[in-house]
Scaffold this active site. Structure first.
Site, mmCIF file in Angstrom:
data_model
loop_
_atom_site.group_PDB
_atom_site.id
_atom_site.type_symbol
_atom_site.label_atom_id
_atom_site.label_comp_id
_atom_site.label_asym_id
_atom_site.label_seq_id
_atom_site.Cartn_x
_atom_site.Cartn_y
_atom_site.Cartn_z
ATOM 1 N N LYS A 24 0.836 -1.210 0.000
ATOM 2 C CA LYS A 24 0.000 0.000 0.000
ATOM 3 C C LYS A 24 0.867 1.255 0.000
ATOM 4 C CE LYS A 24 -2.808 2.535 3.418
ATOM 5 N NZ LYS A 24 -1.706 3.425 3.888
ATOM 6 N N ASN A 25 1.933 1.261 0.799
ATOM 7 C CA ASN A 25 2.757 2.460 0.954
ATOM 8 C C ASN A 25 3.723 2.696 -0.198
ATOM 9 O OD1 ASN A 25 1.434 3.005 3.299
ATOM 10 N ND2 ASN A 25 3.123 2.487 4.664
ATOM 11 N N CYS A 121 -5.565 8.722 9.244
ATOM 12 C CA CYS A 121 -5.866 8.055 10.510
ATOM 13 C C CYS A 121 -5.516 8.934 11.700
ATOM 14 C CB CYS A 121 -5.087 6.738 10.603
ATOM 15 S SG CYS A 121 -5.689 5.461 9.477
ATOM 16 N N ARG A 126 0.238 14.805 12.396
ATOM 17 C CA ARG A 126 0.938 14.477 11.157
ATOM 18 C C ARG A 126 1.013 15.727 10.288
ATOM 19 N NH1 ARG A 126 -2.076 9.100 9.142
ATOM 20 N NH2 ARG A 126 -0.114 8.570 8.155
ATOM 21 N N ASP A 314 3.810 0.555 12.382
ATOM 22 C CA ASP A 314 2.634 -0.181 11.883
ATOM 23 C C ASP A 314 2.630 -1.648 12.318
ATOM 24 O OD1 ASP A 314 3.339 2.035 9.676
ATOM 25 O OD2 ASP A 314 1.181 1.703 9.707
ATOM 26 N N ARG A 422 -9.184 0.416 3.461
ATOM 27 C CA ARG A 422 -8.187 1.396 3.018
ATOM 28 C C ARG A 422 -6.850 0.730 2.730
ATOM 29 N NH1 ARG A 422 -6.188 5.628 6.559
ATOM 30 N NH2 ARG A 422 -4.679 5.713 4.873
#
Length: 441
Positions: A24-25, A121, A126, A314, A422
């Site tokens: 995903k990243n 999130c 952030r 994570d 997501r």
């Protein structure tokens, strides 16, 4: 909404095989990189997740033609990049933070960019200050308005020397996506060097960029006048792999994860083994990693999250669920996101014994010390978890709540579960393949 509720019947070990796709990243950033090329790009093994839908929609709003090939392939044609309507961008971006990375590519292609107010999130502050500071160094002019940020580059973008106050992944990606077409040389210090960053550099190099990674977190980019397209198969999603591995451990299960790759997960694998989990690496062409609970008691550990090559933030949340079943006191010091331990409140509700602290319970003080953030945790185990009514707080915390529900005795009802889409492709089908008992409410 009733269709956003998952009812999980716990106490059943997960057994079986699943497969993970591209990270995903990385995938979402490689999609943005397609904007920079003058030719078609192809990205393989793309997961069907919400973040990919958001980026695809934003690319299409800006005139990029996106088509689907076979088995997760996306093809990007950037021949007709154009300005997009501000209202449409705002609506389509939703809560995603990805739009900030469109700044550099749009400034190169159009000379201007609009970025909506960003979400994401709720795991801590952030800020995009690092992004904006870097863009200004390149020569961008940023104007803040209520609906978002308007950026222009009156004199074009030029190379610069920039040092990040913290090795932020997002800000490093911003610099890479901006510097590759900027005039001159860019030197970025204190850069993030996660595997997803290196994979993005591979994508850009395939397009014609000149990027070198030096020691001590220094990345040097020589701007080029134009870039072509790319063909790329992304690294597998090591965050998803770790989540399912922790689910296997917490439920006393045995899960084979096809496409999982050892080299990206060495730090996690060391901790997984230290806790008492077992794994076996299959290096065949279509291989992966098998994770299982070998029996006996799990062992408590003390660890700190950190940027790569440290233990990923994570990975922390799903691991904490497994640590509620370990004998002794486990200590977690979260140094990346100051509010990431908020998800433990639900675990306490389910019967876990977890105490949060403002102090840095780690080997070195971190940037959150003495700032009243509950960023350290002591977990006492083993604890018998029981079913509960839960609200999904964020992506990784939400999946951790699912793991807790799977490991608990009785039935849990999880609200807001669609947020998991997501970052976890088809997670309900994977749960089903592993023998979990659940249904939509």
């Amino acid at each position: 909404m009733s269709d956003d509720v998952l009812v999980v019947h716990g106490g059943v070990p997960l057994h079986g095989e699943i497969r993970v796709r591209g990270a995903k990243n990385l995938v979402s950033k490689a999609m943005v990189a397609a904007l920079l090329g003058e030719a078609e790009s192809r990205l393989y093994d793309v997961p069907a997740i919400r973040d990919v839908e958001v980026v695809r929609g934003l690319l299409e709003l800006h005139g990029v033609r996106v088509t689907e090939g076979e088995d997760g392939e996306l093809i990007f044609d950037p021949a007709n990049v154009e300005s997009a309507n501000v209202d449409e961008i705002n609506v389509h971006a939703g809560s995603s933070r990805i739009p900030i990375l469109f700044c550099g590519p749009l400034l190169h292609r159009l000379g201007h960019a609009f970025i909506p107010n960003l979400g994401g999130c709720r795991i801590g502050n952030r800020p995009i200050d690092f992004h904006l500071a870097a863009l200004r160094e390149f020569g961008a002019v940023v104007e803040k308005k209520p609906e978002g940020l308007y950026l222009t580059a009156p004199n074009g973008l030029h190379g610069t020397k920039f040092t990040l106050p913290y090795p932020s992944v997002g800000a490093t990606e911003q610099v890479l996506l901006t510097a590759v077409l900027a005039k001159g040389v860019t030197e970025l210090r204190n850069a993030a060097v996660e595997p997803e960053i290196i994979d993005l550099i591979c994508v850009l190099q395939k397009m014609g960029a000149v990027i070198s990674v030096h020691t001590d977190r220094v990345i040097r980019i020589v701007g080029v006048p134009r870039l072509s397209g790319y063909q790329h198969r992304p690294l597998p999603d090591r965050l998803e792999v770790a989540s399912w591995a922790c689910a296997a451990l917490a439920t006393h299960g045995d899960v084979y994860i096809r496409n999982a790759r050892q080299v990206d997960m060495m730090t996690f694998l060391n901790v997984f083994r230290t806790v008492g989990g077992a794994f076996e690496v299959d290096d065949s062409p279509e291989g992966g990693i098998r994770f299982w609970h070998p029996g006996g008691e799990l062992s408590a550990v003390a660890l700190e999250t950190d940027v790569h090559p440290g233990f990923m933030t994570d990975w922390q949340q799903p691991l904490v669920v497994a640590l509620t079943q370990a004998r002794g006191l486990s200590i977690i010091h979260e140094t990346v996101y100051e509010q990431r331990l908020g998800f433990t409140e639900a675990l306490v509700k389910m019967g876990a014994t977890i105490q949060l602290y403002r102090e840095c319970l780690g080997s070195t003080p971190c940037r959150f010390g003495q700032r009243n953030f509950l960023h350290s945790a002591v977990i006492s185990g083993p604890s018998k978890l029981h079913g509960a009514e839960l609200e999904i707080p964020d992506l990784r915390g939400g999946f951790s709540h699912i793991i807790a529900a799977l490991a608990a005795e009785g039935t849990s009802t999880l609200h807001g579960v669609d947020l998991i889409n997501r970052g976890y492709e088809d997670f309900e089908a994977k749960l089903q393949a592993l023998g979990a008992r659940f249904e939509r409410a």
